[in-house]
Design a protein around this motif. Structure first.
Motif, short mmCIF file in Angstrom:
data_model
loop_
_atom_site.label_atom_id
_atom_site.label_comp_id
_atom_site.label_asym_id
_atom_site.label_seq_id
_atom_site.Cartn_x
_atom_site.Cartn_y
_atom_site.Cartn_z
N GLY B 655 8.50 10.42 -7.16
CA GLY B 655 9.18 9.88 -5.91
C GLY B 655 8.49 8.64 -5.55
O GLY B 655 7.38 8.02 -6.14
N GLU B 656 9.07 8.00 -4.38
CA GLU B 656 8.70 6.26 -4.51
C GLU B 656 7.56 6.32 -3.76
O GLU B 656 6.87 5.31 -3.65
CB GLU B 656 9.70 5.54 -3.53
CG GLU B 656 10.01 6.55 -2.15
CD GLU B 656 11.37 5.71 -1.46
OE1 GLU B 656 11.09 4.53 -1.07
OE2 GLU B 656 12.23 6.30 -1.16
N THR B 657 6.92 7.58 -3.28
CA THR B 657 5.66 7.25 -2.29
C THR B 657 4.69 6.82 -3.44
O THR B 657 3.63 6.22 -2.97
CB THR B 657 5.25 8.62 -1.78
OG1 THR B 657 6.41 9.20 -1.21
CG2 THR B 657 4.15 8.60 -0.72
N PHE B 658 4.69 7.13 -4.69
CA PHE B 658 3.80 7.12 -5.54
C PHE B 658 3.98 6.29 -6.60
O PHE B 658 3.36 5.99 -7.59
CB PHE B 658 3.19 8.32 -6.11
CG PHE B 658 2.94 9.51 -5.28
CD1 PHE B 658 1.43 9.12 -4.50
CD2 PHE B 658 3.54 10.45 -5.07
CE1 PHE B 658 1.11 10.23 -3.85
CE2 PHE B 658 3.17 11.42 -3.96
CZ PHE B 658 2.02 11.43 -3.47
N GLN B 659 5.14 5.38 -6.36
CA GLN B 659 5.47 4.37 -7.35
C GLN B 659 4.65 3.33 -7.79
O GLN B 659 4.60 2.43 -8.54
CB GLN B 659 6.93 3.94 -7.13
CG GLN B 659 6.99 2.85 -5.85
CD GLN B 659 8.36 2.65 -5.58
OE1 GLN B 659 8.69 1.81 -4.84
NE2 GLN B 659 9.29 3.41 -6.02
N SER B 660 3.74 3.06 -6.51
CA SER B 660 2.62 1.96 -6.73
C SER B 660 1.44 2.44 -7.90
O SER B 660 0.74 1.57 -8.38
CB SER B 660 2.10 1.63 -5.46
OG SER B 660 1.55 2.73 -5.03
N ASN B 661 1.70 3.52 -8.04
CA ASN B 661 0.68 4.29 -9.09
C ASN B 661 1.12 4.18 -10.47
O ASN B 661 1.94 5.19 -10.73
CB ASN B 661 0.29 5.43 -8.67
CG ASN B 661 -1.02 5.98 -9.18
OD1 ASN B 661 -1.49 5.67 -10.21
ND2 ASN B 661 -1.78 6.77 -8.36
N ASP B 662 0.81 3.03 -11.33
CA ASP B 662 1.60 3.06 -12.65
C ASP B 662 0.81 3.79 -13.70
O ASP B 662 1.16 4.00 -14.75
CB ASP B 662 1.85 1.42 -12.97
CG ASP B 662 0.49 0.54 -12.61
OD1 ASP B 662 0.03 0.95 -11.37
OD2 ASP B 662 0.30 -0.14 -13.26
N ALA B 663 -0.31 4.35 -13.38
CA ALA B 663 -1.05 5.21 -14.42
C ALA B 663 -0.51 6.52 -14.40
O ALA B 663 -1.04 7.23 -15.43
CB ALA B 663 -2.41 5.32 -13.97
#
Lengths: 169, 696
Positions: B655-663
């Protein structure tokens, strides 16, 4: 037909001013009941790395992976013990790009569902820059106590998460 | 009439009854029932083109005029007073046919009603001109959105049929069943666009339909010009349809859609000018002759499978739920308390449950699978176009089109395949003269194959062209600094240099290929699908590209690893090997950068605990496990505490909550019901590189 319509309108209206109240530390908060999907007991949360501390991680809600936010950490409360009464309130948050994502909120205790007529809601006082009040809809006066009504979409907006993550890192 | 088939007569009687029923409710100025009538009529027409040619001439002629009547209404969008009256009379005639057949009497001829029987030909029709034909389309999204969506999705199918049909025509210009099916496709376009008031599409489709009609009646011969007209026409229609589709998907106010169609229409009219003005055959032998040639299987091919269109979200949620059920089932099966009950009845039931669950999971997964046929057939066109532009003669042979792949993969594979097929024609296959000189057949052959191997789908592109020139690749790689002149790379690695960004050995840049963008994009796209691509080539004999793809993107085979108290899933596909390093394999650089020597290769070490900021008691690599992962030719050793096992997992979006987490590539529910995070190995490799760059 008209009766049904009226009935629906009435229930909608009553739904609009019904709120679920819950405790965070000693403070009482409220969220519009139409936003609430379910309340589940505390369960094991899978931590997600590189996220701000208040994003506790993800849980398995009947096959859906949903994020869980600890509201006590989000609001910088000091006491974050997990007790018998601690639970996860699953809400439907309308985030910017993807309307209708589910999200879990950790709260200390769920109290009750009450009706708060609009006349009992006072506007948010101005605390200056000390406390951000963007996500507060108003202050409700209920039986002599004050409950803060949260705008859940803003509390957990994605922008908020990313911005905080950047600050944290 | 004894040879008039019973099936046909039953269909006529049934459809004429239904038609009569629809017409009862039809009103002038409304479109109620217009579409059902159209489809009922289409069924009758299919009967004619599919059935044996024993239908009497009177029936065919009558059917043609019925079609004209319905078309008039379709073009106007609503029932018109005169055509409605005529239609009612026509349906009565149709019903009388059935009686005639059963009594073995002569089939009555359709004589029409009043002036209308002379039909459009003499222009005496009380005119109901369609609204002034504009050159642009303004969509009425508010009212027609659903209809438009249906129109778009149907049109896409028709366009594919047209394209596939044209390629058959090229080989066999007289194939009447193909002509008929292209004709029907354009005809449906005309009907649908007229109904939705899409004037430019309607007019273009009308011209194309007339052209096909002439071909069908053998008044015109299929030639190169006509083939390209049909293709261009199809392309133009496709541009309209894509534009409509785009507006349907966006929420913006509709803008006028406008494409220049007049020159195309003029070209079509020129081609048709040969045999004189359009004329309608009412009773002539022409139409019957065509129908005699129609093979019995025509028209059926398009409706081979009965199918239901289901929104993809519903399918996805079904697959999700089934995945959950599988987990719940395994929890029940492994329950200690249940196990302690020594009941054979229970054991039997549990086994039955597990069998059904597995079957259900397999079926649910197969719902998302589609054959690669559509993508493969697109390649015919690519080969044809590129070969024509480069002056080469190339034949494309397809096999394994029925191989099924996950829907998303089929969509994603299309672009890389186009690139590679283009390259094969442009670079691989030699010019006819050069081929003859080397003793090959003048015509180059490209095989495009799909098949299963192991748990993967393999797509192969084989050409019998010049093959890759190892020396030229080496020279080019040395001049562009990719490798050193004194390298001693194996051949395979030299060949795979063509996947490096910006690499091209083409001597001249054409508008087709040779710009050096392409193969690296191909590689990237295939990596994205967790696939692999390999080359084998023989100079002078040809080149083979082998792409192996996972069956589905929804499930991956993952290695579950433990770091501290956390569990992570690493896709098995990106792991080369795993081992516990000996102390003498570990080196450090400035006491910070750690490296592991694996069979004389120095690979940087990356601690997963550092990457994810988790604490673990195991800090010495010699006590831990190291996984070698590879992404676009770069390798990293990833250090984890322990390997916990291997499992097939259903990928869920974080989901988008964690989309900043690219690992992280996503999450999955593990066997114990908890969520496990899936590590994106590609991102880890590059993350590490960024950190190095940052440190430097």
């Amino acid at each position: 037909m008209t009766n049904v319509m009226e009935g629906q309108a009435r229930s909608n209206r009553s739904g609009m001013d019904k709120y679920l109240t819950f405790k965070l530390g000693r403070e009482a908060y409220a969220v519009g009941v139409l936003k609430i999907r379910e309340i589940i007991r505390m369960l094991d949360i899978t931590e997600v790395p590189q996220m701000p501390a208040y994003v506790k991680g993800v849980i398995n809600l009947r096959g859906k992976v949903i994020p869980v936010v600890d509201l006590r950490l989000k609001f910088n409360l000091t006491d974050v013990r997990t007790t018998e009464r601690t639970c996860i309130v699953v809400v439907q948050a309308d985030l910017k790009r993807n309307s209708g994502s589910h999200l879990g909120l950790i709260v200390d205790a769920v109290e009750e569902v009450i009706s708060i007529p609009p006349c009992d809601v006072a506007p948010t006082p101005d605390f200056g820059s000390a406390i951000s009040t963007d996500y507060i809809l108003g202050m409700a006066k209920v039986k002599g106590t004050v409950k803060t009504i949260l705008d859940i979409d803003k509390v957990v907006s994605t922008e908020g998460l990313i911005a905080s993550a950047e600050i944290d890192s | 009439m004894d040879n008039f088939s019973v099936d046909a007569s039953q269909l006529i009687s049934r459809n004429s009854e239904k038609l009569a029923m629809e017409l009862v409710f039809a009103e002038v100025g409304s479109d109620n029932g217009l579409l059902p009538i159209n489809s009922l009529l289409a069924e009758l027409e299919d009967l004619v083109s599919a059935g044996p040619s024993t239908l009497p001439a009177g029936f065919l002629a009558g059917l043609t005029s019925g079609r004209q009547l319905v078309d008039e209404c379709l073009e106007a969008g609503t029932f018109q007073p005169n055509s409605l009256a005529a239609l009612r009379a026509w349906v009565q005639w149709l019903q009388s046919i059935h009686d005639a057949i059963t009594t073995e009497a002569t089939i009555p001829l359709w004589i029409g009603v009043g002036p209308l029987s002379c039909s459009v030909g003499d222009g005496s029709l009380p005119s109901t001109p369609p609204s002034e034909p504009g050159e642009s389309i303004l969509l009425n999204l508010a009212n027609d959105a659903d209809l438009l969506k249906e129109f778009v999705s149907e049109s896409m199918e028709h366009l594919q049929n047209i394209e596939a049909g044209v390629l058959i025509l090229e080989l066999n210009p007289k194939d009447s069943s193909t002509l008929a099916s292209i004709f029907r496709a354009f005809h449906t376009f005309k009907g649908g666009s007229g109904f939705l008031n899409l004037a430019p599409i309607n007019q273009l489709a009308h011209e194309l339909e007339s052209l096909l009609d002439l071909l069908r009646q053998e008044k015109l011969q299929v030639n190169v010009e006509i083939i390209s007209l049909i293709l261009d026409g199809g392309d133009m229609l496709k541009r309209f349809i894509t534009a409509i589709d785009r507006q349907l998907c966006s929420n913006n106010a509709p803008e006028p859609i406008q494409f220049e169609t007049s020159s195309l229409k003029a070209r079509i009219r020129n081609s048709m000018a040969g045999p004189g003005e359009e004329e309608f055959i009412f009773q002539g032998d022409g139409s019957e002759r065509v129908n005699q040639q129609v093979k019995s299987n025509s028209g059926k091919a398009l409706h081979q499978y009965a199918s239901v269109k289901v929104p993809i979200e519903k399918l996805d949620s079904l697959v999700d739920l089934v995945g959950e059920m599988v987990i719940a089932q395994s929890l029940v099966a492994q329950d200690q308390q249940l196990k302690s009950i020594a009941s054979s009845q229970l054991t039997r039931n549990l086994t039955q449950l597990s069998r059904i669950t597995k079957e259900l999971q397999k079926t649910a997964m197969s719902l998302r699978m589609v054959p690669v046929r559509a993508v493969f057939q697109k390649m015919n066109r690519v080969v044809r176009d590129v070969a024509a532009k480069t002056g080469k003669e190339v034949e494309l042979i397809l096999s394994g089109e029925e191989t099924e792949l996950d829907r998303t993969i089929v969509e994603e594979i299309s672009d890389p395949l186009i690139h590679m097929i283009r390259n094969s024609v442009d670079h691989g296959i030699e010019l006819p003269n050069a081929r003859v000189a080397t003793g090959k057949n003048k015509k180059g052959v490209i095989h495009l194959k799909a098949f299963h191997r192991g748990g993967n789908i393999i797509i192969q592109i084989l050409d019998d062209g010049a093959g890759l020139c190892k020396k030229r690749i080496e020279e080019k790689a040395i001049t562009s600094g990719l490798i050193k002149p004194d390298h001693n790379l194996p051949d395979k690695e030299i060949y795979s240099l063509i996947f490096a960004p910006g690499f091209s050995t083409a001597e001249r840049v054409t508008d087709l290929s040779g710009r050096g963008v392409g193969m690296d994009v191909v590689r990237r796209n295939i990596d994205k699908m967790r696939g692999k691509i390999e080359i084998s080539t023989l100079e002078g004999k040809g080149t083979t590209f082998t792409i192996s793809l996972p069956l589905t993107l929804a499930i991956i085979d993952g290695l579950i690893v433990q770091v501290g108290h956390h569990r992570y899933i690493i896709p098995t596909l990106s792991i080369r090997e795993s081992f516990r390093p000996e102390p003498d394999q570990i080196f450090t650089l400035q006491e910070k950068g750690e490296m592991i020597s694996v069979r004389d290769q120095i690979i940087p070490l990356l601690r997963l605990s550092d990457c994810f900021g988790v604490t673990t008691s195991i800090t010495n690599p010699a006590e831990a496990i190291v996984l070698v992962v590879e992404s676009s030719n770069e390798r990293r050793c990833i250090m984890v505490d322990r390997l916990l096992g291997k499992q097939e997992v259903v990928i869920k979006s974080l989901g988008e909550t964690f989309q900043s987490n690219d690992a992280l590539a996503g999450a999955a529910i593990l066997g114990d019901g908890l969520v496990g995070l899936i590590v994106d190995a590609d991102a880890l490799v590059h993350l590490n590189k960024r950190q190095y760059a940052h440190a430097a």
